[in-house]
Every structure is written in C-alpha cells, then in structure tokens.
Scaffold this motif. Sequence first.
Motif, PDB file in Angstrom:
ATOM      1  N   ALA A 106      85.331 -71.733  47.525  1.00 49.25           N
ATOM      2  CA  ALA A 106      84.393 -72.855  47.617  1.00 49.25           C
ATOM      3  C   ALA A 106      83.320 -72.624  48.675  1.00 49.25           C
ATOM      4  O   ALA A 106      82.136 -72.923  48.451  1.00 49.25           O
ATOM      5  CB  ALA A 106      85.160 -74.138  47.904  1.00 49.25           C
ATOM      6  N   THR A 107      83.710 -72.111  49.841  1.00 44.09           N
ATOM      7  CA  THR A 107      82.751 -71.947  50.939  1.00 44.09           C
ATOM      8  C   THR A 107      81.649 -70.961  50.570  1.00 44.09           C
ATOM      9  O   THR A 107      80.456 -71.233  50.761  1.00 44.09           O
ATOM     10  CB  THR A 107      83.470 -71.472  52.211  1.00 44.09           C
ATOM     11  OG1 THR A 107      84.491 -72.412  52.546  1.00 44.09           O
ATOM     12  CG2 THR A 107      82.497 -71.363  53.372  1.00 44.09           C
ATOM     13  N   LEU A 108      82.024 -69.807  50.025  1.00 43.13           N
ATOM     14  CA  LEU A 108      81.032 -68.806  49.639  1.00 43.13           C
ATOM     15  C   LEU A 108      80.194 -69.298  48.468  1.00 43.13           C
ATOM     16  O   LEU A 108      78.977 -69.054  48.398  1.00 43.13           O
ATOM     17  CB  LEU A 108      81.741 -67.494  49.297  1.00 43.13           C
ATOM     18  CG  LEU A 108      80.889 -66.226  49.317  1.00 43.13           C
ATOM     19  CD1 LEU A 108      80.259 -66.022  50.688  1.00 43.13           C
ATOM     20  CD2 LEU A 108      81.732 -65.011  48.945  1.00 43.13           C
ATOM     21  N   HIS A 109      80.827 -69.995  47.551  1.00 40.48           N
ATOM     22  CA  HIS A 109      80.115 -70.551  46.393  1.00 40.48           C
ATOM     23  C   HIS A 109      79.032 -71.526  46.860  1.00 40.48           C
ATOM     24  O   HIS A 109      77.877 -71.475  46.405  1.00 40.48           O
ATOM     25  CB  HIS A 109      81.122 -71.262  45.483  1.00 40.48           C
ATOM     26  CG  HIS A 109      80.580 -71.590  44.131  1.00 40.48           C
ATOM     27  ND1 HIS A 109      79.750 -72.654  43.895  1.00 40.48           N
ATOM     28  CD2 HIS A 109      80.765 -70.975  42.919  1.00 40.48           C
ATOM     29  CE1 HIS A 109      79.444 -72.700  42.617  1.00 40.48           C
ATOM     30  NE2 HIS A 109      80.037 -71.698  41.995  1.00 40.48           N
ATOM     31  N   ASP A 110      79.405 -72.396  47.808  1.00 36.46           N
ATOM     32  CA  ASP A 110      78.437 -73.376  48.318  1.00 36.46           C
ATOM     33  C   ASP A 110      77.349 -72.710  49.163  1.00 36.46           C
ATOM     34  O   ASP A 110      76.195 -73.170  49.174  1.00 36.46           O
ATOM     35  CB  ASP A 110      79.163 -74.442  49.148  1.00 36.46           C
ATOM     36  CG  ASP A 110      80.076 -75.309  48.290  1.00 36.46           C
ATOM     37  OD1 ASP A 110      79.963 -75.241  47.049  1.00 36.46           O
ATOM     38  OD2 ASP A 110      80.907 -76.038  48.870  1.00 36.46           O
ATOM     39  N   LYS A 111      77.712 -71.643  49.872  1.00 35.26           N
ATOM     40  CA  LYS A 111      76.714 -70.900  50.648  1.00 35.26           C
ATOM     41  C   LYS A 111      75.644 -70.318  49.733  1.00 35.26           C
ATOM     42  O   LYS A 111      74.447 -70.324  50.053  1.00 35.26           O
ATOM     43  CB  LYS A 111      77.387 -69.783  51.446  1.00 35.26           C
ATOM     44  CG  LYS A 111      77.823 -70.159  52.831  1.00 35.26           C
ATOM     45  CD  LYS A 111      76.620 -70.314  53.753  1.00 35.26           C
ATOM     46  CE  LYS A 111      77.047 -70.592  55.177  1.00 35.26           C
ATOM     47  NZ  LYS A 111      75.891 -70.788  56.077  1.00 35.26           N
ATOM     48  N   LEU A 112      76.081 -69.776  48.599  1.00 36.07           N
ATOM     49  CA  LEU A 112      75.131 -69.210  47.641  1.00 36.07           C
ATOM     50  C   LEU A 112      74.146 -70.277  47.175  1.00 36.07           C
ATOM     51  O   LEU A 112      72.925 -70.049  47.147  1.00 36.07           O
ATOM     52  CB  LEU A 112      75.880 -68.616  46.451  1.00 36.07           C
ATOM     53  CG  LEU A 112      75.019 -68.141  45.276  1.00 36.07           C
ATOM     54  CD1 LEU A 112      74.048 -67.052  45.720  1.00 36.07           C
ATOM     55  CD2 LEU A 112      75.900 -67.644  44.129  1.00 36.07           C
ATOM     56  N   THR A 158      73.336 -73.098  48.722  1.00 39.30           N
ATOM     57  CA  THR A 158      72.503 -73.535  49.844  1.00 39.30           C
ATOM     58  C   THR A 158      71.386 -72.533  50.133  1.00 39.30           C
ATOM     59  O   THR A 158      70.211 -72.903  50.304  1.00 39.30           O
ATOM     60  CB  THR A 158      73.356 -73.728  51.106  1.00 39.30           C
ATOM     61  OG1 THR A 158      74.338 -74.734  50.851  1.00 39.30           O
ATOM     62  CG2 THR A 158      72.507 -74.144  52.295  1.00 39.30           C
ATOM     63  N   LEU A 159      71.721 -71.250  50.198  1.00 39.30           N
ATOM     64  CA  LEU A 159      70.730 -70.217  50.498  1.00 39.30           C
ATOM     65  C   LEU A 159      69.703 -70.098  49.376  1.00 39.30           C
ATOM     66  O   LEU A 159      68.501 -69.923  49.628  1.00 39.30           O
ATOM     67  CB  LEU A 159      71.421 -68.879  50.731  1.00 39.30           C
ATOM     68  CG  LEU A 159      72.249 -68.765  52.015  1.00 39.30           C
ATOM     69  CD1 LEU A 159      73.088 -67.491  52.004  1.00 39.30           C
ATOM     70  CD2 LEU A 159      71.342 -68.797  53.237  1.00 39.30           C
ATOM     71  N   ALA A 160      70.173 -70.193  48.139  1.00 41.86           N
ATOM     72  CA  ALA A 160      69.243 -70.097  47.007  1.00 41.86           C
ATOM     73  C   ALA A 160      68.302 -71.299  46.984  1.00 41.86           C
ATOM     74  O   ALA A 160      67.081 -71.148  46.773  1.00 41.86           O
ATOM     75  CB  ALA A 160      70.033 -70.008  45.703  1.00 41.86           C
ATOM     76  N   ASN A 161      68.842 -72.485  47.218  1.00 43.83           N
ATOM     77  CA  ASN A 161      67.991 -73.682  47.239  1.00 43.83           C
ATOM     78  C   ASN A 161      66.943 -73.598  48.343  1.00 43.83           C
ATOM     79  O   ASN A 161      65.790 -73.990  48.162  1.00 43.83           O
ATOM     80  CB  ASN A 161      68.849 -74.933  47.433  1.00 43.83           C
ATOM     81  CG  ASN A 161      69.670 -75.259  46.199  1.00 43.83           C
ATOM     82  OD1 ASN A 161      69.421 -74.734  45.106  1.00 43.83           O
ATOM     83  ND2 ASN A 161      70.666 -76.122  46.353  1.00 43.83           N
ATOM     84  N   ALA A 162      67.350 -73.068  49.517  1.00 45.45           N
ATOM     85  CA  ALA A 162      66.397 -72.916  50.619  1.00 45.45           C
ATOM     86  C   ALA A 162      65.306 -71.919  50.263  1.00 45.45           C
ATOM     87  O   ALA A 162      64.177 -72.001  50.779  1.00 45.45           O
ATOM     88  CB  ALA A 162      67.131 -72.465  51.880  1.00 45.45           C
ATOM     89  N   HIS A 214      67.789 -67.282  57.381  1.00 48.10           N
ATOM     90  CA  HIS A 214      68.436 -68.139  58.370  1.00 48.10           C
ATOM     91  C   HIS A 214      69.659 -68.815  57.729  1.00 48.10           C
ATOM     92  O   HIS A 214      69.584 -69.312  56.612  1.00 48.10           O
ATOM     93  CB  HIS A 214      67.461 -69.209  58.865  1.00 48.10           C
ATOM     94  CG  HIS A 214      68.092 -70.203  59.788  1.00 48.10           C
ATOM     95  ND1 HIS A 214      68.446 -69.892  61.085  1.00 48.10           N
ATOM     96  CD2 HIS A 214      68.454 -71.512  59.587  1.00 48.10           C
ATOM     97  CE1 HIS A 214      68.986 -70.956  61.657  1.00 48.10           C
ATOM     98  NE2 HIS A 214      69.004 -71.950  60.766  1.00 48.10           N
ATOM     99  N   GLY A 215      70.766 -68.778  58.447  1.00 51.70           N
ATOM    100  CA  GLY A 215      71.991 -69.389  57.929  1.00 51.70           C
ATOM    101  C   GLY A 215      72.794 -68.491  57.020  1.00 51.70           C
ATOM    102  O   GLY A 215      73.810 -68.941  56.459  1.00 51.70           O
TER     103      GLY A 215
END
Length: 304
Positions: free
Chosen positions: A206-212, A214-218, A268-269
């Motif tokens: 879940a954490t890596l999935h959500d990171k992907l 978040t980073l893509a949306n940014a 960033h992030g």
Amino acid sequence: MFDFRQLRYFVTVAEELSFTRAALRLHISQPPLSQQIQALERDLGVLLLERSKRKVALTEPGKVFLEQARQILAQAELARTRTADAAAGHSGQLRLAYTLSVSFHPALPRTLLRHRQMAPGVDVQLREMNNAPQFAALLANEIDVGFVRTEPRHLQDARKLRLRMIDRERLMLALPSSHPLAARDRLHMSEVAGAAFVTQPREMAATLHDKLTTLANAAGFQPRTVQQAQQVSGLLALVAAGLGVALVPATMRAVHLAGVSYVPLADHGAELLLAVASRADEASPVLTQFLSTVDEFARDSGNL
C-alpha cells in the motif's frame, strides 16, 4: 534451615578435607567455619564429617549431602545467571514483524545479526506483515516490534506507539535496460508520464502504491498500470520483459536481474521512510535491548 553460605562452607571443607585449607580458601578464620559446619550438622541431625587431629573425612551421609549440596549451589547460580540475563534483556521472547520491502534493506539482517550476538538467549519470532496490520498487531499486543514503511494513519494510534526512524530511503525507477532513459544518472517523474507501470496490488504494498500515485500526481499525470505481480521478484521480471517500469526502494538494487536497470528519482518526496515501531508504554528488558541495537545500527549508518 541451612543456607547457601553453609552449603558453600561444607562443599569447600569436603573438597579440601581440611578445615585449615578450607578457611584459607574461603578467606575466613577457622573457628567460625567450624561453627557453621556444626550448625549445619545439627540442623540435618547427622554427622557429615569425621574429625580427628590427623584428618577430616566424609561420612556416608556426608557423601550423599555433598552431591546434593553441589546440585543446589549449581541450580542457585543458574537461577542467578538467568535472572540477570532476563533483567538485561538477554533472554526471553521477541515477536518481530517486517514488511516485504524491508527484507532488502540492510537494517533488518544487520540488526538481527547484531542482536543475536548480544542476546543469544532471546527467541526472536519473525512475521512478514504489511504496515497497517503491524500497527494493529502492536496495539493488540500480538507483536512486540515492527519494521514499518509509514507512520500510523490515525492520531490516536500514533499516540500509543513510538517510532524510531532508521532511514529515509530514496526511490528509484526500475526500467527495462533497453529503455531510452535506462542509462540516465537520475530522472524526474514527469519524464515517464506516458510510460506503462507494473505494480504490486495495493493490498500487498500500500505505501509504495500510494507513493507512486502521489509522485505521479505531483508531476501532472495519473500512473497507468498495465500489469501486477504479487511478489517483488515477479515485478522485476515484468520490467525485464519490457512490459513497463516500476517504482522501487533504492535497496532493490541489490537484486541483480538481467534486463533491469535502476535510475534514482530526483523529485521532492521521492523517498520511503524506514522506522521501527513499538508500543509507547512497553519497556520490557528484551524490547529495550533490541531497540538499543536498532539505535546502534542507525548511528553506525549515519542516520542518527
């Protein structure tokens, strides 16, 4: 009732067969030694030693009592040692959980190795478990400590737990080695906006999935997932097959798979924390010893 001091005195006299030598060995004078042996015999109601001006000898009851006295003293010393080990956190049980991605980070194997060297008497029970289930298991007292990749979502849970930060690990893109960007020193997420992604199911990572996400949306896009794999090894196999790119922690570089290249992200992030979680009110010696080992690893790694 006789005490341990009398037992030690008797065993020493029985081994030396001399009150004089026994007194020297015990660093006491002979009269109080004789008095303690006599008191022991009165308490038992038997003669343990035959005394004469020329020699001291064990009686038959004395021979039996010598064997028993040695066993009692040995058991008492064992109890003392085990109690001290328990107080120092060198014995007992530790229930430890970790997420799958932590398996590739040196923190887990090195901490376990160092802890085993420091506390070989501790039975460490390992369980692979995702972040949210780890927090729930900690709060339910089903595990004692966990290696996690995120912080608790709920404030009330965070207040009941304590986190020791170990690392903020850079994230990378795993690309097919034939990919035009595979030879780059670093990348920005925006450069793979149109790429196909391969991921693990969210329930698995879940954490890596959500990171992907978040980073893509940014970076201004929604990641397009074309294939999923249950395990990291399967994920990298999909990358090697050219089916897509994957977001992975930097320690995944330890997995050398033909056809896969790793390029750090400069966004960033683009990092994944690694922390050790435990209950805030738990202060058992075993846990305290393990957490000190974690702190030692973090200091040696330059993360504290």
